[in-house]
Enzyme design. Structure first.
Site, mmCIF file in Angstrom:
data_model
loop_
_atom_site.group_PDB
_atom_site.id
_atom_site.type_symbol
_atom_site.label_atom_id
_atom_site.label_comp_id
_atom_site.label_asym_id
_atom_site.label_seq_id
_atom_site.Cartn_x
_atom_site.Cartn_y
_atom_site.Cartn_z
ATOM 1 N N TYR A 118 0.859 -1.191 0.000
ATOM 2 C CA TYR A 118 0.000 0.000 0.000
ATOM 3 C C TYR A 118 0.891 1.235 0.000
ATOM 4 O O TYR A 118 1.892 1.292 0.717
ATOM 5 C CB TYR A 118 -0.881 0.005 1.254
ATOM 6 C CG TYR A 118 -1.672 1.284 1.417
ATOM 7 C CD1 TYR A 118 -2.978 1.384 0.938
ATOM 8 C CD2 TYR A 118 -1.117 2.402 2.044
ATOM 9 C CE1 TYR A 118 -3.699 2.560 1.070
ATOM 10 C CE2 TYR A 118 -1.832 3.584 2.177
ATOM 11 C CZ TYR A 118 -3.121 3.653 1.687
ATOM 12 O OH TYR A 118 -3.838 4.819 1.812
ATOM 13 N N GLU A 206 -3.652 7.589 -3.935
ATOM 14 C CA GLU A 206 -3.591 6.317 -3.216
ATOM 15 C C GLU A 206 -3.387 5.176 -4.201
ATOM 16 O O GLU A 206 -4.147 5.040 -5.163
ATOM 17 C CB GLU A 206 -4.885 6.087 -2.436
ATOM 18 C CG GLU A 206 -4.832 4.850 -1.555
ATOM 19 C CD GLU A 206 -6.124 4.632 -0.785
ATOM 20 O OE1 GLU A 206 -7.188 4.461 -1.424
ATOM 21 O OE2 GLU A 206 -6.086 4.628 0.455
#
Ligand code: ADP
Ligand code: MG
Length: 398
Positions: A118, A206
């Site tokens: 991530y 993101e």
């Protein structure tokens, strides 16, 4: 402003961020043409909606129970996936129960995934810096990671005076357990992301998941980009990426009048001046047992036209069962508000209770205009009184 995954990937690619090859498609034929341009034999067909959780999402009418991101092992399977997605409604954790209709899909090269990580960049209010967050828990929602295993989130805040350096990225790479060639690939990726973030005036970028391939390359498998609306005037080219089908029509309309409006799911519409007062109004509505239908700040220098527009937007929400107007006339005059409210109420033939609390410049004149209007306006003396009255009026009307 949010954009689609494929648009985000195009922008990031132009900034030097590693992404896979892929093409947007609006029809099954275009999806087939897209797949034919890719090397194969695995293609990934991805629904383009402004919401995450597509992979685990379900189509409202789909009997095969497959999600909004699918692997296709042939051109025929790519077509079938496109047909199952286009024009259908995808429901994910982030869309709400109504879901979102898929109008475009992204056909991307399949990736040989070794690890899913991530990575995100965002403007951090606490440090007033761009914060880079990374985690080994790729593919999971970062809010869940933050709740259950916060130690797995690595953070680096970048000083805007010096900008980013390779050591920032290398520190994260080692923290993520990357080694050898992966470290260089990750570093290049993060530096390019930071550059894109600053140049495009982003609010959030993101990448979830960020993938380490079996060949040791780091690539973005998903991409969510959100721009700072206050900086959009510097990027007219980005405005073209706006997908109005993804936006709340009430918020779009409010945008035209420079009204700060956020749709919520309660029943009491509020029109307030000043963001702080608007928040306080929402809080006090809740305190008295109601639920706000929206946040709305009409601003300090609102004209009669803007007030009228604001009023119409509130009333266009079918959930609204009552309206609370709470204005402190400091810059704005109470008589102007009163005229706007009356004009709008007449134009839309008001059918729900309306409570108005005015205070400040020309308050007496404002109250007089309201009283003489002949409209069933409920006057309130203070914030608590106003909240109590609107909640009660809505209950009585029901
Ligand atoms: P969402 O977050 O909306 O579910 P993603 O783009 O993250 O959508 O895709 C969901 C999952 O599908 C990813 O975590 C990944 O496992 C898989 N996936 C997505 N794109 C590819 C690709 N190009 N190749 C292989 N797998 C992919
Ligand atoms: Mg994702």
């Amino acid at each position: 402003m949010n954009i689609h995954e494929y648009q985000a990937k195009e922008l990031l690619k132009a900034a030097g961020v590693a992404v896979l090859d892929g093409y947007v498609a609006w029809t099954p034929d275009e999806a087939v043409a897209a797949a034919e341009k890719l090397p194969g034999p695995i293609y990934v067909v991805k629904s383009q909606i402004h919401a995450g959780g597509r992979g685990a999402g379900r189509f409202s009418d789909d009997p095969d129970g497959k999600g909004g991101v699918r692997l296709a092992k042939s051109i025929e399977e790519t077509r079938a996936a496109a047909e199952a997605m286009l024009g259908h409604t995808l429901i994910t954790k982030q869309t709400g129960p109504a879901g979102k209709t898929v109008h475009r899909i992204y056909v991307e090269a399949g990736c040989d995934i070794a690890r899913e990580l991530y990575l995100s960049l965002l403007v951090d209010r606490a440090t007033s810096r761009i914060l880079i967050m990374a985690s080994t828990e790729g593919g999971m929602e970062i809010e869940d990671v933050a709740e259950h295993s916060p130690e797995k989130i690595l953070r680096v805040a970048i000083d805007p005076a010096t900008g980013i350096s390779a050591f920032h990225a290398r520190g994260l790479a080692f923290g993520l357990g990357l080694s050898g060639k992966q470290v260089g690939s990750f570093t290049k990726f993060v530096l390019a992301m930071y550059k894109a973030f600053v140049e495009l005036d982003c609010a959030i970028v993101e990448i979830n998941p960020l993938v380490v391939t079996k060949a040791g390359e780091v690539v973005a498998l998903d991409a969510k980009v959100s721009f700072d609306d206050n900086a959009l005037f510097r990027h007219p080219e980005l405005e073209e990426l706006r997908d109005e089908a993804e936006e709340d029509p009430k918020e779009l309309e409010a945008n035209k009048y420079s009204l700060s409006y956020v749709a919520l799911d309660g029943t009491i519409g509020c029109m307030v001046n000043g963001a702080g007062l608007a928040m306080a109004t929402m809080d006090i509505i809740k305190l008295y047992g109601g639920e706000p239908a929206n946040f709305l700040d009409v601003g300090g220098g609102a004209t009669k036209e803007r007030v009228t527009a604001a009023f119409k937007i509130i009333l266009s929400d079918p959930n609204v069962e009552g309206i609370l107007v709470n204005i402190f006339g400091g810059i704005m005059r109470c008589d102007v508000i009163a005229e706007g409210v009356i004009a709008a109420a007449r134009e839309v033939s008001l059918t729900v209770p309306l409570v108005v609390r005015l205070e400040g410049t020309n308050v007496a004149l404002g109250k007089e205009i309201m009283a003489k209007s002949g409209l069933p306006i409920i006057a309130a003396d203070n914030l608590a009184d106003a909240a109590e009255k609107v909640v009660r009026a809505v209950k009585e009307a029901a």
